[in-house]
Design an enzyme around this catalytic site. Structure first.
Site, PDB file in Angstrom:
ATOM      1  N   ASN A  42       0.841  -1.201   0.000  1.00 27.20           N
ATOM      2  CA  ASN A  42       0.000   0.000   0.000  1.00 27.20           C
ATOM      3  C   ASN A  42       0.875   1.250   0.000  1.00 27.20           C
ATOM      4  O   ASN A  42       1.952   1.290   0.595  1.00 27.20           O
ATOM      5  CB  ASN A  42      -1.014   0.010   1.155  1.00 27.20           C
ATOM      6  CG  ASN A  42      -0.442  -0.273   2.532  1.00 27.20           C
ATOM      7  OD1 ASN A  42       0.620  -0.863   2.674  1.00 27.20           O
ATOM      8  ND2 ASN A  42      -1.167   0.142   3.549  1.00 27.20           N
ATOM      9  N   GLU A  44       0.425   5.216   0.652  1.00 29.12           N
ATOM     10  CA  GLU A  44      -0.479   6.253   1.155  1.00 29.12           C
ATOM     11  C   GLU A  44      -0.086   7.624   0.627  1.00 29.12           C
ATOM     12  O   GLU A  44       0.958   7.797  -0.013  1.00 29.12           O
ATOM     13  CB  GLU A  44      -0.490   6.217   2.692  1.00 29.12           C
ATOM     14  CG  GLU A  44      -1.024   4.880   3.186  1.00 29.12           C
ATOM     15  CD  GLU A  44      -1.242   4.796   4.676  1.00 29.12           C
ATOM     16  OE1 GLU A  44      -0.668   5.617   5.428  1.00 29.12           O
ATOM     17  OE2 GLU A  44      -1.991   3.889   5.098  1.00 29.12           O
ATOM     18  N   CYS A  53      -4.181   0.564  -2.376  1.00 31.23           N
ATOM     19  CA  CYS A  53      -4.021  -0.652  -1.579  1.00 31.23           C
ATOM     20  C   CYS A  53      -2.959  -1.574  -2.193  1.00 31.23           C
ATOM     21  O   CYS A  53      -2.661  -1.494  -3.393  1.00 31.23           O
ATOM     22  CB  CYS A  53      -5.323  -1.423  -1.514  1.00 31.23           C
ATOM     23  SG  CYS A  53      -6.641  -0.620  -0.605  1.00 31.23           S
ATOM     24  N   GLU A  55      -3.179  -4.746  -2.838  1.00 29.25           N
ATOM     25  CA  GLU A  55      -3.726  -5.662  -3.848  1.00 29.25           C
ATOM     26  C   GLU A  55      -3.774  -4.999  -5.212  1.00 29.25           C
ATOM     27  O   GLU A  55      -3.397  -5.578  -6.236  1.00 29.25           O
ATOM     28  CB  GLU A  55      -5.156  -6.083  -3.454  1.00 29.25           C
ATOM     29  CG  GLU A  55      -5.242  -6.812  -2.134  1.00 29.25           C
ATOM     30  CD  GLU A  55      -5.469  -5.880  -0.950  1.00 29.25           C
ATOM     31  OE1 GLU A  55      -4.885  -4.767  -0.915  1.00 29.25           O
ATOM     32  OE2 GLU A  55      -6.223  -6.266  -0.049  1.00 29.25           O
ATOM     33  N   CYS A  90     -10.311  -4.825   0.671  1.00 31.16           N
ATOM     34  CA  CYS A  90     -11.428  -3.872   0.653  1.00 31.16           C
ATOM     35  C   CYS A  90     -12.315  -4.134  -0.565  1.00 31.16           C
ATOM     36  O   CYS A  90     -11.942  -4.868  -1.487  1.00 31.16           O
ATOM     37  CB  CYS A  90     -10.906  -2.434   0.660  1.00 31.16           C
ATOM     38  SG  CYS A  90     -10.346  -1.839  -0.949  1.00 31.16           S
TER      39      CYS A  90
HETATM   40  N1  THU Z   1      -5.274  -1.372   2.793  1.00 31.12           N
HETATM   41  C1  THU Z   1      -4.739  -2.202   1.838  1.00 31.12           C
HETATM   42  O1  THU Z   1      -3.652  -1.952   1.302  1.00 31.12           O
HETATM   43  N2  THU Z   1      -5.442  -3.307   1.505  1.00 31.12           N
HETATM   44  C2  THU Z   1      -6.594  -3.697   2.099  1.00 31.12           C
HETATM   45  O2  THU Z   1      -7.171  -4.684   1.686  1.00 31.12           O
HETATM   46  C3  THU Z   1      -7.141  -2.940   3.226  1.00 31.12           C
HETATM   47  C4  THU Z   1      -6.540  -1.589   3.420  1.00 31.12           C
HETATM   48  C5  THU Z   1      -4.493  -0.195   3.200  1.00 31.12           C
HETATM   49  C6  THU Z   1      -5.017   1.123   2.763  1.00 31.12           C
HETATM   50  C7  THU Z   1      -4.398   2.042   3.794  1.00 31.12           C
HETATM   51  O3  THU Z   1      -3.077   2.379   3.371  1.00 31.12           O
HETATM   52  C8  THU Z   1      -4.295   1.187   5.042  1.00 31.12           C
HETATM   53  O4  THU Z   1      -4.418  -0.146   4.605  1.00 31.12           O
HETATM   54  C9  THU Z   1      -5.336   1.488   6.090  1.00 31.12           C
HETATM   55  O5  THU Z   1      -6.606   1.482   5.528  1.00 31.12           O
END
Ligand code: THU
Length: 136
Positions: A42, A44, A53, A55, A90
């Site tokens: 991920n 940000e 994310c 994935e 998600c």
């Molecule tokens: N996040 C992911 O990378 N994948 C998921 O399936 C759930 C959430 C990340 C997004 C964000 O950087 C952090 O987790 C918190 O939401």
């Protein structure tokens, strides 16, 4: 490729997560039908919304390289990179998987360690999904 090795590949990518805001590290290892593996983490952003994310990072890397057929994805994640719980994808990431994967056979593997994991089909995580064939 065996499950344990694919899980270890995802775990090894965890430190690369760019997570200055949530400190929630997520990593994915996407297995293509040709045997190649793409990792993703991920990423940000100070404006929050552009966050991607793990994935989708993995899928977009693979699709950029011309891959279109996928077998499985391992996902692991936790606060400060500590894998205490299973990290489920998600809704947006499930929909991206739906674009490229057969819901009945594509495997989503949630891992806490190479020995501790749970496996689902995409269909189980996204029942009655809307996919490319709906537009034919
Ligand atoms: N996040 C992911 O990378 N994948 C998921 O399936 C759930 C959430 C990340 C997004 C964000 O950087 C952090 O987790 C918190 O939401």
């Amino acid at each position: 490729m065996d499950r344990q090795k694919l899980i270890q590949t995802a775990i090894d990518a965890l430190p690369n997560a760019y997570v200055p805001y949530s400190r929630f590290h997520v990593a994915a290892a996407l297995l293509c039908r040709d045997g190649t593996v793409y990792t993703g983490i991920n990423i940000e952003n100070a404006a929050y919304t552009p966050t991607v994310c793990a994935e989708r990072s993995a899928f977009f890397r693979a699709v950029n390289e011309g891959k279109r057929e996928f077998e499985a994805i391992v996902i692991c994640g936790g606060k400060d990179g500590i894998l205490t719980d299973y990290c489920a994808p998600c809704g947006v990431c499930r929909q991206v998987m739906r674009e490229f994967c057969d819901p009945g056979t594509f495997k989503v593997i949630l891992a806490k360690s190479p020995e501790e994991y749970r496996e689902f089909t995409l269909e189980e995580l996204l029942p009655l999904g809307f996919g490319p064939e709906n537009l034919l």
